[in-house]
Every structure is written in structure tokens, then in C-alpha cells.
Write an enzyme that holds these catalytic residues in place. Structure first.
Site, PDB file in Angstrom:
ATOM      1  N   CYS A  81      -9.465   1.853  -3.306  1.00 22.23           N
ATOM      2  CA  CYS A  81      -8.659   0.517  -4.168  1.00 22.23           C
ATOM      3  C   CYS A  81      -9.915  -0.777  -4.832  1.00 22.23           C
ATOM      4  O   CYS A  81     -11.187   0.276  -5.591  1.00 22.23           O
ATOM      5  CB  CYS A  81      -7.534  -0.067  -3.557  1.00 22.23           C
ATOM      6  N   HIS A 104      -3.615   4.539  -2.919  1.00 22.79           N
ATOM      7  CA  HIS A 104      -3.762   4.655  -1.465  1.00 22.79           C
ATOM      8  C   HIS A 104      -2.836   5.607  -0.589  1.00 22.79           C
ATOM      9  O   HIS A 104      -2.057   5.851  -0.247  1.00 22.79           O
ATOM     10  CB  HIS A 104      -2.701   3.381  -1.564  1.00 22.79           C
ATOM     11  N   GLU A 159      -2.587   5.488   2.162  1.00 20.60           N
ATOM     12  CA  GLU A 159      -1.992   5.435   3.381  1.00 20.60           C
ATOM     13  C   GLU A 159      -0.738   4.867   3.371  1.00 20.60           C
ATOM     14  O   GLU A 159       0.350   4.510   3.822  1.00 20.60           O
ATOM     15  CB  GLU A 159      -2.974   3.834   4.416  1.00 20.60           C
TER      16      GLU A 159
END
Length: 723
Positions: free
Chosen positions: A82, A169, A171
Site C-alpha cells: 500500500c 493488503h 494481511e
């Protein structure tokens, strides 16, 4: 594999920490992007680097910090996520600007080239995006490797240097195969020949990150205490029991499951500060002091409150009998929102009330509503238990005397004089603040802002009479009554902030997304479907779930953080709510207070990224939240903790009534709907005062689906609301 994880002050960094630990077989070293101990030569201790997401823009040096030089040099494999991706691209000649639209907590189907980071991953790949900016133009040395369905660049690699970036993302719990992508980065590092062997990277070179490595407080010789207990079959009403045993005592408290039923409504606890070992502690964040009162004398120490609390608990060794619940006396009370100054926030506003008030309860009553059993608890030091056993006997006799007694009827006439309800920000002002929030979101400064307002009025309302009315019109699993001197807190909260059991199991249940109950079964079912499928509500909820995973992950055993179930519609007497559950296991080298510090204030009351968003909130709201948005509950002598989020709560102090309301502002928010949501959430206050919400332009349904016209429709027929 030795990984350096650079934190750009994000609220998802420790999700990356846990994913990288799984991929690498060891924990990464975490530093912030302005770490004063950092120097470039320390890179030689690592095999690769991950640059985290974060707020702001890579064009602003303060937002990207030391990441810029790491990305520019390309000395070893680097993965940017990001903001890290944008900054790495910018460092090598790319252009970064506004994306076609902000996308936060929303999923996209990404098409990729199937190589490098994407080797073996599904095509297309479902990912979660949190960004307002994007890489808009690439120089020849950078190559695009993935794109979203709306044409935004989602991943890139350098043609000659070991640099990779992803805009999405990996995660997030909503991203498909995020673990596999990070494992691919590990494999790319190995192919590059950077793998080193031996112990954990950075040992002896960088200070350990906090609070994930925060060790338990140490003190001198511990104070040895013992809990004695007596159980009785419950034959008395909870309100009658509190009124008879504790209400007129010193700092009485009642953690009141006024909506018994289900796992969340099983227990109620009540007590006060009247016992021989009782104490009270109050925090003043601006002064940096804690004032403790015991045996009629007060003393003030210079300390951060949570540090003081951790040291106090660490100095106690308590023998506890076998009990079917975690509460075995200890500290009970409230933590105000301004305590955020001890938790990476700023001391921006001074609350008119203490920033925290806790009672060290050495006498208490616990009601198990499921088994209909009452437990009386008393704390003794050394062998001096005669007084404690005398209290157990006296309390038992008092309960026997009120067995079967019904609570007194609520007053049949107004018991107070209350002035007009005023908002800190009127409707037009609040709509302007929402617009500013959305400008900040569009600029990449935040993903979600939990903006709030404060309703206030002059009143001589009696705390006990008001709470008795409140618990009837707005029963809740985490209701509470705290009568703490000049301040009284009357809560009807439905939301758990954080529970930690005596074995270190942690749980948080963030709520984002609410609908009223329908007037008919058909309307009710339609409202459930609408809540379950609404993209805006799911995006709000996902953002906070990912934030809570990070917050718990800062003090959690690697691999123990789990979000399951998520996006569940839970139905209560008055509302449907979108609730998710995040669990984790506390690290051996951490502590319950450290876990609270890492997670406070609750992310559902701030937004994300938490630190930057709290700064935006400080600027826009223009005043303190006080107890509202903080936490209410206990720190037990067993090591257990159970705290609620302070919402739907009346605070009485200095002849004034305050009631906070708010909602999550995201890019998809409609400002008028956001203001209406604050009015809906004020329903308990409106019923209590028999009034209307200031500035409300259209009639709506209150929290139980009844017309919210300022009447007390839906209240018990024998109840006349005070005020």
C-alpha cells in the site's frame, strides 16, 4: 529468514508481523519509520524488508520516513504494501496520485501475471483494498504485474532490482491466499541469495518493539492476599440486592447484565469501596499523576495510569478458590477516552472528569444468571479473616431479608428539572465535519473516521433513579452503574471491548453495522438481509476487524490471532447488529494491562489507522469525549480482564448530563444518514428525558423500530420516565 518490518504508523502492521512469522519461521524485527536508533548499516543484519501500509502520502517525508532510502537503494529484497508500494514506486520515478475513487475495506478481483509474488495464486485473486492514492504512471524500469477490475495498478516489480510492491493488503482477512503471497516473497528472497542462517535478526542491534515485547512489571516483595467465597441460591432481584447492600456505600458499582440470556448476559457484579482493603485510584493524564485513596487518606504519585495499574497488580499475590467465573475481586471502574494519551494518542483535550476511576473492590457480590446462584466474595490479608467472614454473614442475612421483594416502582412523576438538550455540533456543523472527514479519506490520511458528537443538558437528575429507568428502556449485556463521587456513569452498552481470561485467552467483539427491529416478521427478515449484504456496513466492519487483529496481535502469541466468526448478524430485543469476533492468546512475556494498552481506545470508536485518525478526531471534535468511547469493567486478581466499550451511556457530573453519539464515516457514507444514525443511537437518552433529538429533520425509527417522536413508546407501561 530475517525480515525487517518497517511500520508506517499503520493499524495493520502486526497482521503482517504474524503472517511473516508464519512464512519465515521466525518473527520479523519491527521498527517505526522514524526510529531514532536506525542507521542504514543495520540492513546488513537482514535478508529482506517489508514496508508497511500507513496513512498519508509518499510525497510527504514525515509519512514515509526511513522507508524512502531503503526503497531507493534497493540493496536487498523489499516488498512494499500500500503506502510502501506507492513510496517504492515514487522513489524509482513513478507517479503517485489520486485513485479513481477511494476504496477502503472493499474487495476487488485482481488479475495478475502469475509470476513472482503471484506464482501459484488463483486467477483472478480476490483482495481487500485500503487506499485513496495509487501509482498512476510507471517509468521503464518498473513493470506492472497486477490490475484491478477498475483499471488501477495493483502490483509491480523492478526490472533489475529485487523490489516488489502490492497496492492491496495481503494481511487482511478478506484477501485470498495472503499467506501464500508472503511465502512467495520469502522464496524470491532465497532466489536472490540473501538468506542468512543463525538466530533472529537484529539481536543486540535494535531495541525490542513495544508493546509486543513489553515485559511484565516487576516489584518488590508481593503483598499476599486471599479470597474467601460463599455461594447461595439466588432468591432476590439484582436491583434489590444492589440497593440493599451497596448503593449508599463509597463508590458503589454495578456491572449489570440487565439483559440476561446468552453467553454475554451470564454474570453481574456489584460492590463498593467500603471494605478494609478497598482503595480508589483516579488518573489525571495532563498532570501525569495518579491519586490513590485508602483508609481515608489520599496520596498522589507521578505515573502514567496504566503503568501504575500494572505495577500495582504485579505487586499482589492472591490465593483464589475454585470459582465458575473469572472475576475474583480487584480493580473495577472506567477508563476515559483521554487515556489514549498513554496509548500512542495525544493529550489534546482535558476532560472535566477524571481520565480513569477504579475501585479496588475487596467485597463484592456476583450473580450467575444462568445457574441462579449468588456468590459473595471477600478479600483477606494474612490470617485476618474474622471481619471478612462477619461481612459474608451480614450480607447473607441482608439478602435473606429481601428475598422475593420486587423493586420499588419507578417514580410516577418527574424527579428532576432538565434544560434543553444541546449538541456540541449542531446539524449543519456536524455535516460539515463529515465532509472534512471524507476529504481526509480522499487524500489518503485515513480509511475510516469514527466521528462523534456530544449531547449535553443542565439537570438535577438523580443517578440512581435515572439508571433504574435506563435499564428498563435499554437493557444491555454490558450495562453498568458507577456512582463515583461527583461523577456518575449510567451505561447500556451492548459491545465488548476486550476480555482476557485467567489463561491468557483474549477476545474482542467489535460492532459496526446496526438496523432497528422490524414491525413484522417479514420486515425484520428484510432488515437482517439488508444488514448482512450491505457493502458499506461490511466495509466498516472489516476495517475494524483488521484493526482489532493488529491491536491484539501486538501482545499475542504468533499464529494465535483468529477472526471467526465475522460479519454475523446478531439479533437483540431492539436491534440487529453486525458483529465479528477476534480471539488471540496473550504472549508469555506480556501482561493483561499491556494488552489493554495496545488495544485502547477500542478501534470501533476511533477508525483506522488509529493514531492518525485520533489526531483528525481531536482536531474536528474540538473537545473531550470523557468516559464516552472509553471502557468499563474490571481487572481481576486472577489476571482476568473484561471491559466494554462505553457507548449508549449517560454521564452525570457537576449538574450536567452528557451523552455521546457517533458513527463511522467512510468514503461511501451519506452525511444526512450519518447524522440520522447519531439520532437513532441517542434513543435511550431521548426516552429517559422524554425529548426529541436536536436538529433532526425527518422522523425515523428508534432502536426498537418504534417511531422516534420523543415519546416513551415501548417503555414498560408502569414506568414514568424521570425528567
Amino acid at each position: 529468514m530475517r525480515t525487517l518490518l518497517v511500520d508506517n504508523y499503520d493499524s495493520f502492521t502486526y497482521n503482517l508481523f504474524h503472517y511473516l512469522s508464519r512464512a519465515n519461521g521466525r518473527e520479523p524485527e519491527v521498527i517505526r519509520n522514524d526510529d531514532p536508533a536506525w542507521r542504514p548499516g543495520l540492513l546488513d543484519a537482514f535478508d529482506n524488508v517489508v514496508l508497511s501500509p500507513g496513512p498519508g502520502t509518499p510525497h510527504r517525508p514525515a509519512d514515509f520516513g526511513l522507508c524512502a532510502r531503503i526503497a531507493e537503494e534497493g540493496r536487498l529484497p523489499v516488498l512494499g504494501v500500500c503506502l510502501g508500494h506507492q513510496g517504492m514506486a515514487l522513489a524509482h520515478g513513478a507517479r503517485v496520485g489520486r485513485a479513481p475513487e477511494p476504496r477502503h475495506g472493499r474487495t476487488s478481483a485482481v488479475r495478475h501475471d502469475g509470476t513472482g509474488l503471484f506464482e501459484g495464486l488463483p486467477q483472478p485473486l480476490e483482495v481487500v483494498r485500503y487506499h485513496s492514492l495509487a501509482v498512476t504512471e510507471l517509468p521503464p524500469e518498473l513493470e506492472a504485474t497486477a490490475w484491478s477490475e477498475d483499471g488501477v495498478l495493483m502490483a509491480l516489480r523492478h526490472r533489475t532490482l529485487p523490489l516488489w510492491g502490492v497496492q492491496f493488503h495481503p494481511e487482511s482477512i478478506g484477501t485470498q491466499d495472503g499467506h501464500r503471497l508472503l511465502a512467495n516473497f520469502r522464496d524470491l528472497t532465497e532466489r536472490h541469495g540473501r538468506t542468512r542462517h543463525g538466530g533472529r535478526a537484529g539481536h543486540g542491534t535494535l531495541p525490542p518493539p513495544a508493546p509486543a515485547r513489553e515485559t511484565k512489571a516487576t516489584t518488590g516483595t508481593p503483598r499476599r492476599l486471599r479470597v474467601i467465597a460463599k455461594s447461595l441460591p439466588t432468591r432476590w432481584d439484582a436491583e434489590v440486592a444492589f440497593d440493599s447492600l451497596f448503593r449508599t456505600g463509597d463508590h458503589p458499582f454495578w456491572l449489570d447484565s440487565s439483559r440476561p440470556g446468552g453467553e454475554l448476559g451470564q454474570l453481574s457484579m456489584m460492590g463498593d469501596a467500603s471494605g478494609p482493603l478497598a482503595r480508589t485510584a483516579k488518573a489525571d493524564v495532563h498532570a501525569g499523576t495518579v491519586t490513590v485513596r485508602a483508609d481515608g487518606a489520599s496520596s498522589t504519585v507521578e505515573s502514567a495510569f496504566l503503568t501504575w495499574l500494572e505495577n500495582d497488580l504485579a505487586g499482589l499475590r492472591t490465593e483464589v478458590p475454585e470459582l465458575p467465573f473469572a472475576f475474583a475481586l480487584g480493580w473495577v471502574g472506567c477508563l476515559g477516552y483521554e487515556l489514549k494519551a498513554e496509548c500512542d494518542g495525544d493529550a489534546a483535550h482535558r476532560s472535566p472528569d477524571p481520565d480513569a476511576v477504579l475501585v479496588f473492590a475487596d467485597r463484592a457480590l456476583v450473580l450467575d444468571h444462568r445457574t441462579r446462584t449468588t456468590y459473595l466474595l471477600a478479600l483477606v490479608e494474612d490470617d485476618a479473616e474474622a471481619e471478612a467472614r462477619a461481612w459474608l454473614a451480614a450480607a447473607s442475612a441482608t439478602l435473606d431479608a429481601v428475598a422475593g421483594r420486587e423493586p420499588e416502582p419507578c417514580p410516577e412523576a418527574p424527579v428532576c428539572t432538565t434544560g434543553p438538550v444541546e449538541l456540541r455540533h449542531d446539524r449543519d456543523g456536524y455535516l460539515k465535519l463529515i465532509d472534512v472527514c471524507q476529504q481526509e479519506i480522499a487524500a489518503g490520511e485515513t480509511y475510516e473516521v469514527c466521528l462523534t458528537n456530544m449531547a449535553e443538558a443542565d439537570t438535577d437528575l438523580t443517578p440512581w433513579a435515572a439508571y433504574r429507568a435506563l435499564r428498563r428502556v435499554s437493557p444491555a449485556p454490558f450495562a453498568a452503574f458507577l456512582d463515583f463521587g461527583p461523577m456518575a456513569v449510567l451505561s447500556s452498552s451492548p459491545e465488548r471491548f476486550l476480555r482476557i481470561d485467567r489463561h491468557g485467552r483474549m477476545e474482542s467483539k467489535p460492532i459496526k453495522g446496526t438496523r432497528p427491529r422490524g414491525a413484522t416478521p417479514q420486515e425484520d427478515a428484510a432488515l437482517v438481509r439488508a444488514l448482512a449484504t450491505c457493502e458499506k456496513d461490511r466495509a466498516e466492519n472489516l476495517m475494524i476487524v483488521d484493526l482489532v487483529r493488529h491491536d491484539l496481535g501486538r501482545c499475542a502469541e504468533v499464529g494465535s490471532v483468529v477472526a471467526d466468526p465475522v460479519f454475523q448478524v446478531e439479533t437483540y430485543a431492539t436491534v440487529h447488529q453486525l458483529v465479528s469476533t477476534v480471539t488471540a492468546r496473550l504472549r508469555e512475556d506480556s501482561s493483561p494491562v499491556a494488552a489493554v494498552r495496545a488495544a485502547f481506545p477500542g478501534g470501533s470508536m476511533t477508525g483506522a489507522p488509529k493514531i492518525r485518525t485520533m489526531q483528525i478526531i481531536d482536531r474536528l471534535e474540538g473537545g473531550p469525549r470523557g468516559v464516552y468511547s472509553g471502557a468499563i469493567g474490571y481487572f481481576s486478581l486472577t489476571g482476568a480482564v473484561d471491559l466494554s466499550i462505553v457507548i449508549r451511556t449517560v454521564v452525570l457530573s457537576g449538574g450536567r448530563l452528557r451523552y455521546g453519539v457517533g458513527g463511522a464515516v467512510i468514503a461511501l457514507s451519506d452525511p444526512a444518514d450519518e447524522f440520522e444514525e447519531t439520532a437513532v443511537k441517542a434513543a435511550p437518552l431521548l426516552r429517559l428525558l422524554d425529548t426529541a433529538f436536536p436538529g433532526r429533520e425527518r422522523p425515523g425509527k428508534d432502536l426498537d423500530g418504534e417511531p422516534d417522536d420523543g415519546t416513551d413508546a415501548g417503555a414498560p407501561k408502569d414506568l414514568v420516565l424521570p425528567g
